[in-house]
Design an enzyme around this catalytic site. Structure first.
Site, mmCIF file in Angstrom:
data_model
loop_
_atom_site.group_PDB
_atom_site.id
_atom_site.type_symbol
_atom_site.label_atom_id
_atom_site.label_comp_id
_atom_site.label_asym_id
_atom_site.label_seq_id
_atom_site.Cartn_x
_atom_site.Cartn_y
_atom_site.Cartn_z
ATOM 1 C CE LYS A 175 -1.745 3.000 1.982
ATOM 2 N NZ LYS A 175 -1.529 4.413 1.610
ATOM 3 N N GLY A 227 6.460 5.440 8.230
ATOM 4 C CA GLY A 227 5.608 6.632 8.260
ATOM 5 C C GLY A 227 5.781 7.354 9.575
ATOM 6 C CB SER A 228 3.789 9.963 11.194
ATOM 7 O OG SER A 228 2.525 9.345 11.215
ATOM 8 C CB THR A 229 5.963 8.455 15.890
ATOM 9 O OG1 THR A 229 7.339 8.366 15.479
ATOM 10 C CG2 THR A 229 5.821 7.784 17.242
ATOM 11 N N GLY A 232 2.175 4.998 13.155
ATOM 12 C CA GLY A 232 2.784 3.740 13.618
ATOM 13 C C GLY A 232 2.056 3.183 14.829
ATOM 14 C CD GLU A 249 12.355 4.587 8.888
ATOM 15 O OE1 GLU A 249 12.198 5.529 9.708
ATOM 16 O OE2 GLU A 249 12.414 4.736 7.680
ATOM 17 C CB CYS A 283 12.773 9.227 8.752
ATOM 18 S SG CYS A 283 13.633 8.095 7.679
ATOM 19 C CD GLU A 384 9.730 13.279 11.619
ATOM 20 O OE1 GLU A 384 8.569 12.861 11.725
ATOM 21 O OE2 GLU A 384 10.681 12.577 11.222
HETATM 22 O O1 TXE Z 1 2.371 10.112 7.325
HETATM 23 P P1 TXE Z 1 1.586 8.779 7.609
HETATM 24 P P2 TXE Z 1 1.885 11.487 6.661
HETATM 25 C C1 TXE Z 1 6.200 12.024 9.283
HETATM 26 C C2 TXE Z 1 6.555 13.454 8.970
HETATM 27 C C3 TXE Z 1 5.310 13.966 8.309
HETATM 28 C C4 TXE Z 1 4.256 13.252 9.119
HETATM 29 C C5 TXE Z 1 2.914 13.091 8.467
HETATM 30 O O2 TXE Z 1 6.784 14.170 10.155
HETATM 31 O O3 TXE Z 1 5.180 15.339 8.403
HETATM 32 O O4 TXE Z 1 4.802 11.977 9.342
HETATM 33 O O5 TXE Z 1 3.027 12.477 7.183
HETATM 34 C C6 TXE Z 1 -0.494 5.285 5.491
HETATM 35 N N1 TXE Z 1 -3.070 2.627 9.045
HETATM 36 N N2 TXE Z 1 6.662 11.074 8.283
HETATM 37 O O6 TXE Z 1 0.569 11.924 7.198
HETATM 38 O O7 TXE Z 1 0.169 9.045 7.935
HETATM 39 C C7 TXE Z 1 -0.456 6.418 4.498
HETATM 40 O O8 TXE Z 1 -1.489 6.287 3.530
HETATM 41 C C8 TXE Z 1 -2.177 2.210 8.142
HETATM 42 C C9 TXE Z 1 7.882 10.378 8.578
HETATM 43 O O9 TXE Z 1 1.963 11.355 5.195
HETATM 44 O O10 TXE Z 1 2.380 8.033 8.601
HETATM 45 C C10 TXE Z 1 0.957 6.250 3.948
HETATM 46 O O11 TXE Z 1 0.983 5.185 3.001
HETATM 47 N N3 TXE Z 1 -1.590 3.034 7.246
HETATM 48 C C11 TXE Z 1 8.105 9.243 7.668
HETATM 49 C C12 TXE Z 1 1.761 5.852 5.180
HETATM 50 O O12 TXE Z 1 0.792 5.322 6.095
HETATM 51 C C13 TXE Z 1 -1.913 4.342 7.276
HETATM 52 C C14 TXE Z 1 7.667 9.366 6.276
HETATM 53 C C15 TXE Z 1 2.525 6.990 5.862
HETATM 54 O O13 TXE Z 1 1.627 8.019 6.191
HETATM 55 C C16 TXE Z 1 -2.846 4.838 8.221
HETATM 56 C C17 TXE Z 1 6.399 10.058 6.152
HETATM 57 C C18 TXE Z 1 -3.432 3.922 9.131
HETATM 58 N N4 TXE Z 1 -4.319 4.312 10.075
HETATM 59 C C19 TXE Z 1 5.973 10.907 7.139
HETATM 60 N N5 TXE Z 1 -2.969 6.178 8.036
HETATM 61 C C20 TXE Z 1 9.477 8.610 7.741
HETATM 62 N N6 TXE Z 1 9.685 7.738 8.732
HETATM 63 O O14 TXE Z 1 10.324 8.861 6.898
HETATM 64 C C21 TXE Z 1 -2.124 6.513 7.024
HETATM 65 N N7 TXE Z 1 -1.502 5.401 6.545
#
Ligand code: TXE
Length: 494
Positions: A175, A227-229, A232, A249, A283, A384
């Site tokens: 996804k 993705g975001s904490t 996560g 991660e 990140c 962050e």
């Molecule tokens: O991240 P999300 P977002 C951080 C960074 C950024 C913030 C928000 O600070 O400003 O996160 O970004 C999917 N269950 N990072 O909102 O929501 C979503 O569709 C399962 C750090 O874009 O974490 C996408 O595919 N999945 C980071 C993925 O999760 C879900 C990189 C990441 O999105 C979901 C990106 C759910 N409930 C953002 N909700 C890094 N570690 O590098 C969303 N998604």
């Protein structure tokens, strides 16, 4: 720019989406893609195909060499289509095209590295369990893997997960981020071209609802998420229904620690690169500079001049250093961080505003920014920001530097700049992060495991450890010959 329309890729077929999400290019605001808004039904179909292939299909039963051959063919195809793939990530994600090209080259390298791991996948044999016993530790594929990826390194993070899962013999449902799905779908097509059987790799696009359905699905055995904490934590909750294995991660707030005995020219280049690489949307972005007090003013003057010379521009322009933010909401969030930093006492040394003028006006740009006099009490020190904003704090000695570096909830990566090996190694050992770069930054080969301490996540990607996330161990204890005596049950032989 051309507008692309994407379907889902399920069981070897492209499937028309019922609903679409519009994607506008961050550099111009133009509509560049219509992405399928996947639902639980599509996730279910994709998991069912992956499950069938895992339980009965040829991929998990193929030899490591057969799996390696497919992965090596894919790596060649990624190289052959590098230009198109880089363009997709630059257009949809807003990353400078030179960086996107680097991402794609590394994606091919990761795929080749994973091919090598497939070829040498093995378990262990114990011959010290007694004369009548042989212990086998079998390493098996973990099952159906769900992979959820973010928008900041669409192809690269995909390839930190996908070829490793496939190398281990897993079947997969991906996804990708709804903001940057193009390169993932293109790479799925390359796997099909390279001979991966239908149903082994499936892609369902969509937003968090599709991600949540995948995280909760009982047909998924192992889930790897970047993705975001905050998200996560939701993934952990969703995954607990069938206690699927998790690798997460998450966010980071890395420090670049510069000692007075560093090569300061080198360190200045590294600090600038670490802070502004990928628009700061990274990140492991080295978003905090911790600098030894005795050189701080002089060092900051060099950085300020260097940051002001960075070229903010359209992602497809070959000389652009810093591109736009991923979307307008994120632009507002980054500028809000700067405003709060100012309100809490930080001093803007350079930048601090939206990037405007010329062809920047239609996009979501932020000027490369340095905030000086930042203390641990300020939000900009701890949260962050995920944009081109570097904070500067001073330290007196190594102990204080370590304390400041560790004084955040995250623990993904830090950098240490010192030519004194005692200082560099002692500080590296005291830092609570999964990666430490010494006299370099954001610079680690695929052989090195990558992941976080503290709220930066669990598990590792890349390296042997990243491969093992997609495997299970099974102990088989074999007795040969007739057992002398009985099982210790009542003292009688049956
Ligand atoms: O991240 P999300 P977002 C951080 C960074 C950024 C913030 C928000 O600070 O400003 O996160 O970004 C999917 N269950 N990072 O909102 O929501 C979503 O569709 C399962 C750090 O874009 O974490 C996408 O595919 N999945 C980071 C993925 O999760 C879900 C990189 C990441 O999105 C979901 C990106 C759910 N409930 C953002 N909700 C890094 N570690 O590098 C969303 N998604």
């Amino acid at each position: 720019m051309t507008k692309r329309e994407y379907g889902h890729f399920i069981d070897g077929q492209w499937r028309e989406p019922h609903q679409v999400i519009e994607r506008h290019a961050p550099g111009t605001g133009e509509l560049v893609a219509l992405v399928g808004a996947g639902t639980g039904a599509e996730v279910d179909d994709a998991v069912r195909a992956a499950r069938r292939e895992f339980d009965r299909g040829p991929w998990p039963r193929a030899t490591g060499f057969e799996r390696a051959a497919v992965l090596n063919r894919v790596a060649g195809l990624i190289d052959a289509h590098a230009g198109d793939l880089a363009r997709l990530d630059a257009e949809e994600g807003g990353k400078p095209i030179r960086l996107a090209q680097g991402d794609i080259a590394t994606a091919a390298t990761l795929t080749r590295y994973a091919a090598g791991l497939a070829a040498q996948m093995h378990g262990l044999t114990y011959t010290n369990n007694g004369p009548d016993f042989t212990g086998l530790v079998l390493r098996e594929p973990a099952g159906v893997a769900g992979l959820i990826t973010p928008w900041n390194f669409p192809a690269l993070i995909l390839c930190q997960k996908l070829p490793f899962a496939l190398a281990a013999g897993c079947t997969v449902v991906v996804k990708p981020s709804e903001l940057t799905s193009g390169s993932t779908l293109r790479i799925a097509g390359l796997y099909a071209e390279a001979g991966l059987p239908a149903g082994v790799l499936n892609v369902v696009t969509g937003d968090g609802r599709a991600g949540a359905a995948l995280a909760a699905h009982h047909g998924v055995d192992v889930l790897s998420f970047t993705g975001s904490t905050a998200t996560g934590r939701k993934v952990i909750d969703a995954a607990k229904g069938n206690l699927k294995r998790l690798s997460l991660e998450l966010g980071g707030k890395a420090a670049n620690i510069v000692f007075a005995d560093a090569d300061l020219d080198d360190a200045a280049e590294g600090v600038i690169f670490g802070a502004y690489f990928n628009n700061g949307e990274c990140c492991v972005s080295q978003a905090r500079l911790l600098v030894e007090e005795s050189i701080a003013d002089e060092f900051l003057a060099v950085l300020t001049a260097r940051a002001a010379r960075l070229r903010v521009g359209q992602p497809l322009h070959p000389t652009t250093d810093v591109g736009p933010m991923i979307h307008s909401r994120h632009l507002a969030t980054v500028l809000d961080h700067v405003a709060r930093g100012r309100a809490q006492g930080a001093r803007v040394a350079v930048g601090g505003a939206r990037g405007t003028g010329g062809d920047l006006d239609g996009g979501w740009f932020v000027q490369p920014t340095i905030l000086d006099s930042v203390t641990p009490r300020m939000d900009v020190f701890r949260e962050e920001i995920f944009g081109p904003v570097l904070t500067v704090s001073r330290f007196r000695d190594a102990d204080e530097a370590v304390e400041l570096a560790n004084d955040v909830e995250y623990g993904l990566a830090n950098s240490v700049w010192s030519k004194n090996v005692d200082t560099a190694l002692t500080v590296s050992k005291q830092l609570r992060s999964g990666t430490v770069y010494v006299n370099t930054t954001i610079d680690a080969p695929p052989t090195m495991p990558f992941g976080g301490y503290k709220s930066s996540g669990v598990g590792r990607e890349m390296g042997q450890a990243g491969f093992e996330e997609f495997t299970e161990l099974k102990s088989v204890s074999i007795r040969t010959g007739k057992r002398s005596g009985s099982f210790p049950f009542g003292g009688e032989t049956l």
